[in-house]
Design a protein around this motif. Structure first.
Motif, mmCIF file in Angstrom:
data_model
loop_
_atom_site.group_PDB
_atom_site.id
_atom_site.type_symbol
_atom_site.label_atom_id
_atom_site.label_comp_id
_atom_site.label_asym_id
_atom_site.label_seq_id
_atom_site.Cartn_x
_atom_site.Cartn_y
_atom_site.Cartn_z
ATOM 1 N N LEU A 161 0.856 -1.177 0.000
ATOM 2 C CA LEU A 161 0.000 0.000 0.000
ATOM 3 C C LEU A 161 0.895 1.231 0.000
ATOM 4 C CD1 LEU A 161 -2.573 -1.157 2.703
ATOM 5 C CD2 LEU A 161 -2.892 -1.180 0.222
ATOM 6 N N LEU A 162 0.719 2.079 -1.002
ATOM 7 C CA LEU A 162 1.436 3.345 -1.059
ATOM 8 C C LEU A 162 0.573 4.398 -0.380
ATOM 9 C CD1 LEU A 162 4.001 4.697 -2.356
ATOM 10 C CD2 LEU A 162 2.507 5.344 -4.247
ATOM 11 N N PHE A 163 1.192 5.245 0.451
ATOM 12 C CA PHE A 163 0.418 6.254 1.169
ATOM 13 C C PHE A 163 1.100 7.610 1.088
ATOM 14 C CE2 PHE A 163 3.193 4.361 4.428
ATOM 15 C CZ PHE A 163 3.805 5.491 4.961
ATOM 16 N N SER A 164 0.283 8.648 1.249
ATOM 17 C CA SER A 164 0.794 9.996 1.473
ATOM 18 C C SER A 164 0.466 10.378 2.907
ATOM 19 C CB SER A 164 0.165 10.999 0.496
ATOM 20 O OG SER A 164 -1.252 10.992 0.596
ATOM 21 N N ALA A 165 1.285 11.238 3.475
ATOM 22 C CA ALA A 165 1.079 11.716 4.841
ATOM 23 C C ALA A 165 1.556 13.152 4.916
ATOM 24 C CB ALA A 165 1.828 10.846 5.854
ATOM 25 N N ALA A 166 0.873 13.959 5.719
ATOM 26 C CA ALA A 166 1.214 15.375 5.867
ATOM 27 C C ALA A 166 1.464 15.702 7.329
ATOM 28 C CB ALA A 166 0.084 16.256 5.319
ATOM 29 N N ALA A 167 2.361 16.647 7.554
ATOM 30 C CA ALA A 167 2.646 17.145 8.904
ATOM 31 C C ALA A 167 1.867 18.433 9.085
ATOM 32 C CB ALA A 167 4.134 17.381 9.079
ATOM 33 N N GLU A 168 0.703 18.320 9.740
ATOM 34 C CA GLU A 168 -0.175 19.470 9.961
ATOM 35 C C GLU A 168 -0.311 19.690 11.462
ATOM 36 O OE1 GLU A 168 -4.484 21.239 8.495
ATOM 37 O OE2 GLU A 168 -4.074 19.107 8.273
ATOM 38 N N ASP A 169 -0.013 20.891 11.897
ATOM 39 C CA ASP A 169 0.035 21.201 13.322
ATOM 40 C C ASP A 169 -1.370 21.488 13.853
ATOM 41 O OD1 ASP A 169 0.956 21.664 15.840
ATOM 42 O OD2 ASP A 169 1.951 23.562 15.385
ATOM 43 N N SER A 170 -2.139 20.419 14.029
ATOM 44 C CA SER A 170 -3.499 20.517 14.558
ATOM 45 C C SER A 170 -3.780 19.269 15.374
ATOM 46 C CB SER A 170 -4.521 20.641 13.419
ATOM 47 O OG SER A 170 -5.842 20.602 13.919
ATOM 48 N N ASP A 171 -4.363 19.458 16.554
ATOM 49 C CA ASP A 171 -4.582 18.302 17.431
ATOM 50 C C ASP A 171 -6.021 17.812 17.433
ATOM 51 O OD1 ASP A 171 -5.818 20.324 18.783
ATOM 52 O OD2 ASP A 171 -4.611 20.178 20.609
ATOM 53 N N ASN A 172 -6.824 18.212 16.416
ATOM 54 C CA ASN A 172 -8.161 17.641 16.277
ATOM 55 C C ASN A 172 -8.483 17.509 14.790
ATOM 56 O OD1 ASN A 172 -10.211 19.765 15.290
ATOM 57 N ND2 ASN A 172 -9.117 20.884 16.896
ATOM 58 N N PRO A 173 -9.425 16.622 14.439
ATOM 59 C CA PRO A 173 -9.649 16.303 13.025
ATOM 60 C C PRO A 173 -10.466 17.333 12.261
ATOM 61 C CG PRO A 173 -11.101 14.996 14.403
ATOM 62 C CD PRO A 173 -10.197 15.748 15.339
ATOM 63 N N VAL A 174 -10.908 18.404 12.928
ATOM 64 C CA VAL A 174 -11.739 19.409 12.263
ATOM 65 C C VAL A 174 -10.949 20.678 11.963
ATOM 66 C CG1 VAL A 174 -13.810 20.834 12.480
ATOM 67 C CG2 VAL A 174 -13.838 18.470 13.301
ATOM 68 N N ALA A 175 -10.119 21.119 12.894
ATOM 69 C CA ALA A 175 -9.385 22.373 12.728
ATOM 70 C C ALA A 175 -8.181 22.198 11.807
ATOM 71 C CB ALA A 175 -8.926 22.891 14.084
ATOM 72 N N ASP A 176 -7.969 23.172 10.925
ATOM 73 C CA ASP A 176 -6.782 23.180 10.082
ATOM 74 C C ASP A 176 -5.602 23.745 10.873
ATOM 75 O OD1 ASP A 176 -8.263 22.246 7.872
ATOM 76 O OD2 ASP A 176 -8.899 24.289 7.391
ATOM 77 N N GLY A 177 -4.397 23.422 10.430
ATOM 78 C CA GLY A 177 -3.194 23.936 11.076
ATOM 79 C C GLY A 177 -2.102 24.192 10.068
ATOM 80 N N ALA A 178 -1.010 24.803 10.536
ATOM 81 C CA ALA A 178 0.135 25.051 9.660
ATOM 82 C C ALA A 178 0.729 23.719 9.209
ATOM 83 C CB ALA A 178 1.174 25.874 10.396
ATOM 84 N N VAL A 179 1.115 23.658 7.944
ATOM 85 C CA VAL A 179 1.636 22.428 7.351
ATOM 86 C C VAL A 179 3.134 22.574 7.115
ATOM 87 C CG1 VAL A 179 1.513 20.879 5.366
ATOM 88 C CG2 VAL A 179 -0.579 21.904 6.278
ATOM 89 N N SER A 180 3.903 21.602 7.614
ATOM 90 C CA SER A 180 5.354 21.602 7.403
ATOM 91 C C SER A 180 5.734 20.957 6.086
ATOM 92 C CB SER A 180 6.049 20.850 8.540
ATOM 93 O OG SER A 180 5.820 21.487 9.778
#
Length: 306
Positions: A226-245
């Motif tokens: 399985l190939l996957f993508s993953a992002a580093a997003e500085d948010s500790d809940n699944p609804v709020a957006d955060g800064a992405v590294s």
């Protein structure tokens, strides 16, 4: 981490009802069928299709969910959107003899527990009306083990159906949840009720620039991985957006063996992934989500020697 080199293909546009091009924003999944890419977006109600030979040309849209138009104001739209975060192709069945596309809500709020199944015609284009599915019962069964439920990817790999549960900083881990494909087809045909996953694989992805990585999409490879993508997003809940590294690509084998392939350039949040064999490796297409209304998703291309 190994840097991966991508090529910018297009800023995606779709035709509006008046036949004018408009940005395809917040793309959240990608599927390649033949010479056509399909995408859903987390704050839209429909499915977009783009010709691989002409990706800069505005794509077509098909409705997936019968719902009132979403408001343009950001907070109101976020509250009401179905949050379609995953898209996968399904093999032919009696009710969809040429296959189908299945779009999945994230399950992160009660408004986000809907799936839509879009049958395809012999040319691989959507045909007829998409079939709605209320998956509240399935997501409720998953929530005790995943209190911050956030389904971000889905795929069919051989005879197994996989969902990608996105981890959260300081909280639950990234996890792949698997069922026999026959069980999924039985649910969709109304022959049985959803069951708990038959398999669960944790994906300890670590962090990027100090920000934990979370799964964002999933696709099956011919060799069973399985190939996957993953992002580093500085948010500790699944609804709020955060800064992405930034974002990475990786592989997981059926036994749970994990390999990070490398870091994608810049600080883009890659949310969709599709591949096909190319020589001794793969060519892959990626779509991004800028979390900003009016800013078009980017379509990227790269080659992977795997």
């Amino acid at each position: 981490m190994t840097p991966l080199q991508t090529r910018h293909v297009a800023d995606l546009q779709v035709l509006d009802p008046q036949g004018r091009g408009q940005p395809w924003c917040a793309a959240s999944a990608l599927v390649l069928l033949g010479e056509r890419l399909f995408s859903v977006a987390d704050d839209e109600l429909g499915l977009a299709g783009f010709e691989l030979a002409r990706p800069a040309q505005a794509g077509r849209c098909w409705p997936l969910l019968a719902a009132p138009a979403l408001p343009e104001q950001a907070a109101a739209r976020k509250a009401r959107k179905p949050d379609l975060e995953a898209l996968c192709s399904l093999p032919a069945a009696a009710a969809w003899p040429h296959g189908a596309l299945l779009a999945l809500g994230s399950g992160s709020t009660p408004q986000r527990c809907n799936w839509a199944l879009q049958p395809l015609d012999a040319a691989g284009l959507p045909t007829g009306t998409a079939l709605p599915f209320d998956t509240s019962a399935l997501y409720a069964a998953l929530r005790p083990a995943h209190p911050l439920l956030n389904i971000e990817g889905a795929c069919v790999a051989g005879e197994r159906f996989w969902l990608a549960q996105r981890g959260q900083p300081g909280g639950q881990p990234n996890r792949l949840l698997g069922w026999p494909l026959a069980a999924l087809l039985d649910w969709l045909a109304g022959r049985s009720a959803p069951t708990p996953p038959a398999q669960a694989l944790d994906c300890p992805l670590g962090a990027l620039d100090g920000v934990p990585l979370g799964l964002t999409d999933l696709c099956a490879l011919a060799d069973g991985r399985l190939l996957f993508s993953a992002a580093a997003e500085d948010s500790d809940n699944p609804v709020a957006d955060g800064a992405v590294s930034g974002s990475v690509l990786g592989c997981l084998d059926p036994a749970g063996g994990l390999q990070l392939l490398g870091r994608l350039p810049g600080a883009l949040k890659v949310e969709g992934l599709a591949t096909r064999p190319a020589g001794a490796g793969l060519e892959a297409w990626l779509v991004t989500d800028a979390d900003q209304r009016g800013l078009a998703a980017q379509l990227l291309h790269l080659r992977l020697p795997i």
